[in-house]
Design an enzyme around this catalytic site. Structure first.
Site, short mmCIF file in Angstrom:
data_model
loop_
_atom_site.label_atom_id
_atom_site.label_comp_id
_atom_site.label_asym_id
_atom_site.label_seq_id
_atom_site.Cartn_x
_atom_site.Cartn_y
_atom_site.Cartn_z
N SER A 40 0.80 -1.23 0.00
CA SER A 40 0.00 0.00 0.00
C SER A 40 0.84 1.28 0.00
O SER A 40 0.35 2.32 -0.40
CB SER A 40 -0.96 0.01 1.19
OG SER A 40 -0.28 0.22 2.39
N LYS A 88 0.46 4.81 6.88
CA LYS A 88 -0.13 5.64 5.82
C LYS A 88 0.47 7.04 5.86
O LYS A 88 1.10 7.44 6.82
CB LYS A 88 -1.65 5.75 6.00
CG LYS A 88 -2.39 4.43 6.03
CD LYS A 88 -2.34 3.70 4.72
CE LYS A 88 -3.03 2.35 4.83
NZ LYS A 88 -2.67 1.47 3.76
#
Length: 187
Positions: A40, A88
């Site tokens: 990701s 993230k």
């Protein structure tokens, strides 16, 4: 047991106890090492050409008092699965308006006490485009360095990916006039 042996045992036990207490305090207050799994955050972490998973330093000390900024890569508790930890990038902070990539509304103004975060590899990321704005209380560290593999050892920069900037006030006013901007209660 001789007094010399007792002294050595006492020294060993004291060193052991203080060593463990010091290590626990360090990992709890200062930072820890983490292995990044998944794709990701490619290309920032685990690039396709690498045969190793990246090991990063997650700094707890630096985020005390919620000192986070746009572009920071952070480690947080997953809003959907509390036993999972996510890594993230922060794209927008409270009060800022962002155009989403595939969230239920096209534009979102980030509510107070929240931020908008995304993985760099949008096709492989479960992020704010999936679960919406994230409470800053779920953030527990900032990734500051890649430590392994050696050829990728570096300090991480707080960069915003191209095309992921927040909307300026003029554009937000236009969206509000046209009724295109979601009310914070809708996110």
């Amino acid at each position: 047991m001789t007094s010399a042996t007792k002294g050595l045992v006492k020294l060993f036990c004291g060193t052991y106890v203080f060593g463990i207490a010091g290590s626990v305090t360090f990992f709890d207050k200062v930072g820890y090492l983490a292995t990044v799994d998944g794709r990701s955050m490619q290309p920032a972490f685990n690039p396709k050409h690498s045969k190793w998973r990246d090991i990063i330093f997650c700094n707890r000390w630096i985020i005390r008092g919620s000192r986070i900024q746009k572009g920071d890569i952070v480690s947080l508790v997953s809003p959907n699965h509390p036993n999972e930890v996510l890594v993230k990038r922060i794209i927008a902070l409270e009060g800022e308006t962002i155009r989403t990539l595939n969230y239920k509304t096209r534009y979102v103004t980030v509510p107070k006490g929240h931020c908008w975060m995304e993985g760099d590899n949008h096709e492989q990321s479960l992020d704010s485009n999936f679960f919406g704005p994230v409470s800053v209380g779920l953030i527990h560290s900032k990734a500051t360095h890649i430590l392994w593999p050696w050829d990728r050892n570096q300090r991480l920069k707080s960069d915003i990916p191209a095309g992921r900037t927040v909307l300026d006030r003029r554009r937000v006013a236009e969206l509000q006039e046209n009724g295109e901007l979601a009310d914070n209660g809708d996110v």
